[in-house]
Design a protein around this motif. Structure first.
Motif, PDB file in Angstrom:
ATOM      1  N   THR A  23       0.684  -1.091   0.105  1.00  0.00           N
ATOM      2  CA  THR A  23       0.021  -0.058  -0.015  1.00  0.00           C
ATOM      3  C   THR A  23       0.916   1.185   0.097  1.00  0.00           C
ATOM      4  O   THR A  23       1.756   1.231   0.595  1.00  0.00           O
ATOM      5  CB  THR A  23      -1.063  -0.059   1.106  1.00  0.00           C
ATOM      6  OG1 THR A  23      -1.749   1.021   1.148  1.00  0.00           O
ATOM      7  CG2 THR A  23      -0.069   0.264   2.563  1.00  0.00           C
ATOM      8  N   LYS A  24       0.217   2.409  -0.748  1.00  0.00           N
ATOM      9  CA  LYS A  24       0.818   3.596  -0.890  1.00  0.00           C
ATOM     10  C   LYS A  24       0.253   4.528   0.017  1.00  0.00           C
ATOM     11  O   LYS A  24       0.581   5.886   0.189  1.00  0.00           O
ATOM     12  CB  LYS A  24       1.159   3.947  -2.015  1.00  0.00           C
ATOM     13  CG  LYS A  24       2.165   3.112  -2.967  1.00  0.00           C
ATOM     14  CD  LYS A  24       3.511   3.223  -2.340  1.00  0.00           C
ATOM     15  CE  LYS A  24       4.686   2.486  -3.209  1.00  0.00           C
ATOM     16  NZ  LYS A  24       4.433   0.832  -3.080  1.00  0.00           N
ATOM     17  N   ASP A  25      -1.052   4.220   0.467  1.00  0.00           N
ATOM     18  CA  ASP A  25      -2.065   5.198   1.032  1.00  0.00           C
ATOM     19  C   ASP A  25      -1.594   5.184   2.462  1.00  0.00           C
ATOM     20  O   ASP A  25      -1.582   4.396   3.080  1.00  0.00           O
ATOM     21  CB  ASP A  25      -3.579   4.569   0.751  1.00  0.00           C
ATOM     22  CG  ASP A  25      -4.465   5.397   1.470  1.00  0.00           C
ATOM     23  OD1 ASP A  25      -4.881   5.620   2.490  1.00  0.00           O
ATOM     24  OD2 ASP A  25      -5.119   6.488   0.652  1.00  0.00           O
ATOM     25  N   VAL A  26      -1.556   6.391   2.989  1.00  0.00           N
ATOM     26  CA  VAL A  26      -1.257   6.870   4.402  1.00  0.00           C
ATOM     27  C   VAL A  26      -2.343   6.075   5.354  1.00  0.00           C
ATOM     28  O   VAL A  26      -1.982   5.546   6.375  1.00  0.00           O
ATOM     29  CB  VAL A  26      -1.011   8.234   4.713  1.00  0.00           C
ATOM     30  CG1 VAL A  26       0.401   8.746   3.824  1.00  0.00           C
ATOM     31  CG2 VAL A  26      -2.047   9.109   4.512  1.00  0.00           C
ATOM     32  N   TYR A  27      -3.643   6.256   4.908  1.00  0.00           N
ATOM     33  CA  TYR A  27      -4.577   5.654   5.666  1.00  0.00           C
ATOM     34  C   TYR A  27      -4.577   4.367   5.897  1.00  0.00           C
ATOM     35  O   TYR A  27      -4.745   3.774   6.907  1.00  0.00           O
ATOM     36  CB  TYR A  27      -6.028   6.184   5.237  1.00  0.00           C
ATOM     37  CG  TYR A  27      -5.876   7.691   5.435  1.00  0.00           C
ATOM     38  CD1 TYR A  27      -6.165   8.519   6.669  1.00  0.00           C
ATOM     39  CD2 TYR A  27      -5.963   8.474   4.226  1.00  0.00           C
ATOM     40  CE1 TYR A  27      -6.289   9.925   6.735  1.00  0.00           C
ATOM     41  CE2 TYR A  27      -6.042   9.768   4.349  1.00  0.00           C
ATOM     42  CZ  TYR A  27      -6.048  10.643   5.514  1.00  0.00           C
ATOM     43  OH  TYR A  27      -6.120  11.957   5.602  1.00  0.00           O
ATOM     44  N   ASP A  28      -4.236   3.614   4.842  1.00  0.00           N
ATOM     45  CA  ASP A  28      -4.162   2.183   4.703  1.00  0.00           C
ATOM     46  C   ASP A  28      -2.944   1.636   5.646  1.00  0.00           C
ATOM     47  O   ASP A  28      -3.169   0.642   6.372  1.00  0.00           O
ATOM     48  CB  ASP A  28      -4.024   1.720   3.475  1.00  0.00           C
ATOM     49  CG  ASP A  28      -5.282   1.643   2.670  1.00  0.00           C
ATOM     50  OD1 ASP A  28      -6.461   1.888   3.428  1.00  0.00           O
ATOM     51  OD2 ASP A  28      -5.684   1.656   1.476  1.00  0.00           O
TER      52      ASP A  28
END
Length: 205
Positions: A23-28
């Protein structure tokens, strides 16, 4: 059979590890870190191991989560099987250990037998590939595949190693106390079937 809470903890850790890898999404990332922390707390709640040690050994890997591989050498001589006494618990096991990067399964079997028993061997054939969760081993934080490889002695002599204190051959009905973390009595008995029937098919879980 594996305890349900341990199965869940392993699955949570594997999902978190794989998610953090891709993942690259900060929330994920935050959610996967929370999931990993939950798996650590679950292990802590059911064991006496500290959070720091669990985080280091159980939840410190990166990359796609995969099972660990344990390679065991199986050597028969005069209708007896070769076992080594483990210094860690004082019980007996087939010579072997974790697979090392850069070695084939056969090379690991040869290497481990030499280091733990003193014997030089050559690999003969694969006898079994077992998933540890289907067998009567003590609970542990890893998902483990066990390879049992038949080997033949071609040299060397019996000698303990860094992790082993004794080497001996045992008949099926005179097995010593076994290191259940490494091998079970039922597994050893099953391996003796290959001595009676060399053409027995490979066992796969």
């Amino acid at each position: 059979m594996e305890l349900k809470w341990l199965e869940w903890a392993k699955q949570m850790q594997a999902i978190a590890q794989t998610g953090l890898t891709y993942t690259k999404d900060v929330y994920d990332i935050e959610r996967y870190e929370q999931l990993r922390q939950m798996s650590i707390e679950m292990m802590m709640n059911y064991t006496l191991v500290s959070q720091e040690k669990i985080a280091l050994t159980f939840a410190s890997d990166s990359g796609y989560a995969t099972p660990k591989v344990d390679i065991r050498g199986v050597i028969f001589k005069e209708n007896k099987i070769l076992l080594v006494r483990e210094k860690l618990d004082g019980a007996w096991a087939l010579p072997g250990g974790w697979a090392d990067i850069g070695y084939s399964p056969s090379e690991i079997a040869v290497k481990e037998v030499k280091e733990e028993s003193g014997f030089d061997v050559v690999p003969v054939r694969l006898l079994a590939v077992l998933d540890k969760k289907f067998h009567d081993h003590p609970p542990e934080p890893y998902h483990v595949y066990k390879f049992f490889i038949l080997c033949k002695i071609v040299g060397g002599e019996a000698a303990g190693g860094v992790e082993t204190s004794a080497v001996d051959f045992f008949e099926m009905d005179q097995l010593p106390e076994l290191s259940a973390e490494r091998n079970t009595k039922k597994q050893i008995q099953t391996l003796f079937e290959f001595l009676e029937n060399p053409n027995k098919e490979i066992i796969l879980d």
